[in-house]
Design an enzyme around this catalytic site. Structure first.
Site, PDB file in Angstrom:
ATOM      1  N   HIS A 114      -7.874  -8.201  -7.732  1.00 14.34           N
ATOM      2  CA  HIS A 114      -8.378  -9.122  -6.554  1.00 14.34           C
ATOM      3  C   HIS A 114      -8.636  -7.913  -5.449  1.00 14.34           C
ATOM      4  O   HIS A 114      -7.972  -7.909  -4.471  1.00 14.34           O
ATOM      5  CB  HIS A 114      -7.496 -10.114  -6.129  1.00 14.34           C
TER       6      HIS A 114
ATOM      7  N   ASP B  48      -3.149  -8.660  -7.290  1.00 15.17           N
ATOM      8  CA  ASP B  48      -2.650  -9.316  -6.207  1.00 15.17           C
ATOM      9  C   ASP B  48      -3.608 -10.528  -5.650  1.00 15.17           C
ATOM     10  O   ASP B  48      -4.110 -10.238  -4.642  1.00 15.17           O
ATOM     11  CB  ASP B  48      -2.450  -8.244  -4.960  1.00 15.17           C
TER      12      ASP B  48
ATOM     13  N   GLY C 119     -10.805 -11.617 -11.880  1.00 14.44           N
ATOM     14  CA  GLY C 119      -9.886 -10.525 -12.265  1.00 14.44           C
ATOM     15  C   GLY C 119      -8.947 -10.972 -13.236  1.00 14.44           C
ATOM     16  O   GLY C 119      -8.650 -10.186 -14.197  1.00 14.44           O
TER      17      GLY C 119
ATOM     18  N   HIS D 224       0.638  -1.236   0.065  1.00 16.41           N
ATOM     19  CA  HIS D 224       0.165  -0.213   0.092  1.00 16.41           C
ATOM     20  C   HIS D 224       0.802   1.231   0.004  1.00 16.41           C
ATOM     21  O   HIS D 224       0.458   2.386  -0.564  1.00 16.41           O
ATOM     22  CB  HIS D 224      -0.962  -0.149   1.279  1.00 16.41           C
TER      23      HIS D 224
ATOM     24  N   SER E  61      -6.856  -1.843  -0.730  1.00 14.34           N
ATOM     25  CA  SER E  61      -6.552  -1.122  -2.018  1.00 14.34           C
ATOM     26  C   SER E  61      -7.708  -0.500  -2.405  1.00 14.34           C
ATOM     27  O   SER E  61      -7.602   0.801  -3.053  1.00 14.34           O
ATOM     28  CB  SER E  61      -5.965  -2.250  -2.823  1.00 14.34           C
TER      29      SER E  61
ATOM     30  N   GLU F 120     -13.821  -8.935  -7.814  1.00 12.44           N
ATOM     31  CA  GLU F 120     -13.529  -9.833  -6.561  1.00 12.44           C
ATOM     32  C   GLU F 120     -14.457 -10.923  -6.994  1.00 12.44           C
ATOM     33  O   GLU F 120     -15.534 -10.763  -7.021  1.00 12.44           O
ATOM     34  CB  GLU F 120     -14.036  -8.929  -5.334  1.00 12.44           C
TER      35      GLU F 120
END
Length: 278
Positions: free
Chosen positions: A42, A166, A146, A19, A97, A115
Site C-alpha cells: 500500500h 500497511d 497489494g 519509517h 515508504s 497502490e
C-alpha cells in the site's frame, strides 16, 4: 473505499515509528552484497508536501516528526532516521515508504510498489518517473490491491526481500486481509521479512488481528507506541508486527523506544510495549 489520503497524516507519530524501523531493516539487509527486493503493498503517493492544505489542516506532523528535529544524541535507530529526513524536511516534504526504499536501494536491488487508490497511484507514478533512468529500471508500480498482487511476486528470485504491509484500515475488512495476506505470503516465501503496520484504535478487529498474528508459528517482534489516552481525539498510537526481524532490532528498539516515547508523548498515558515470539 477511496476516501483515505495519507497526505493528511504524513509525518505523524505513526510514520515516525514505521519509517524509523523500516530504514533500520533496510540498512541491515544492506550488510550483505546480495541483492534484495522491497515490496510495498500500500505504497501511497511516495512523497508528501507538508505545506499543503491537507497537511496543514490536520497538523499531525507537528506532533510527529517536528518534535524530533531538535533532539541531540538520539539512539542509533532514531539518529539514522533523523539523518535521512534532514535534507527532505528542508524542502518541506516528507518521504513516504517508496521514497525511503528508492533512496536506500542499490543498483542491484528491486522495488515493487502496489497502490489501489487511482489518484495516489497517479502521484506515485509521477514521482517514480521523476527519478533517474537507472533507478526507474529497478522499479515496478502496480495499480492493484497489494493484498492480492503480492502473491505473484513471491518468492522473489533473490530469495531476500522486505515486504511492508500497511493498509489504511479504513475498511474493517483490512484486518482480516492482513492475516490472510501474511499467511499466504509465508507459504510462498517463509524466510522473508514482513513488516505489518497497524493503528491503535478502539476496534475489536484490531485486537483480534493481533491475537492471530502473535499465534503464528514464526519468529516475530511486536512493538507498539501509545502517545495519548485512547479517549483522546484522533489516532492514539500505532504498532509494528515484524516477521523474521533482524536479530539486532529488538535491542535497538529497547534503546530507542524510551526516547521516542518521551519525545512523542501527548499526555501521561504515553507508553510503549515490546514483545517477541522467543
Amino acid at each position: 473505499m477511496f476516501s483515505y489520503r495519507h497526505g493528511f497524516h504524513a509525518g505523524n507519530h505513526a510514520d515516525v515509528l514505521k519509517h524509523a524501523v523500516f530504514l533500520d531493516i533496510i540498512r541491515y539487509f544492506q550488510q550483505k552484497d546480495n541483492p534484495f527486493w522491497i515490496i510495498d503493498t500500500h505504497a501511497g503517493a511516495g512523497v508528501y508536501d507538508l505545506t499543503s492544505q491537507w497537511a496543514q489542516q490536520s497538523g499531525e506532523f507537528y506532533d510527529g516528526v517536528e518534535r524530533l528535529k531538535e533532539r541531540p544524541h538520539c539512539p542509533e535507530l532514531i539518529d539514522h532516521y533523523l539523518t535521512f529526513i534532514h535534507d527532505t524536511m528542508e524542502d518541506n516534504v516528507y518521504p513516504g515508504s517508496p521514497w525511503i526504499a528508492m533512496s536506500m536501494s542499490r543498483d542491484r536491488d528491486k522495488l515493487r510498489f502496489f497502490e489501489w487508490h487511482p489518484n495516489e497511484f497517479q502521484n506515485l507514478n509521477a514521482f517514480v518517473q521523476s527519478q533517474d533512468r537507472a533507478l526507474q529500471r529497478n522499479i515496478m508500480t502496480f495499480h492493484a490491491d497489494g493484498f492480492v498482487g503480492i502473491k505473484a511476486l513471491l518468492p522473489p528470485p533473490t530469495k531476500r526481500a522486505i515486504t511492508i504491509i500497511d493498509p489504511s484500515y479504513e475498511n474493517k475488512r483490512d484486518y482480516q486481509s492482513v492475516i490472510t495476506c501474511l499467511q499466504e505470503a509465508l507459504k510462498r516465501f517463509a524466510t522473508g521479512c514482513y513488516i505489518v503496520w497497524y493503528p491503535l484504535v478502539k476496534r475489536v478487529e484490531r485486537q483480534e488481528m493481533l491475537k492471530q498474528l502473535e499465534k503464528m508459528k514464526v519468529s516475530w517482534l511486536h512493538v507498539s507506541l501509545q502517545v495519548k489516552s485512547p479517549e483522546a481525539v484522533g489516532l492514539y498510537g500505532s504498532g509494528l508486527f515484524i516477521v523474521n526481524p533482524p536479530y539486532q532490532l529488538e535491542q535497538k528498539l529497547k534503546e530507542a523506544m524510551p526516547v521516542l516515547c518521551e519525545m512523542l508523548a501527548q499526555d501521561e498515558n504515553a507508553h510503549f510495549v515490546i514483545k517477541t515470539s522467543a
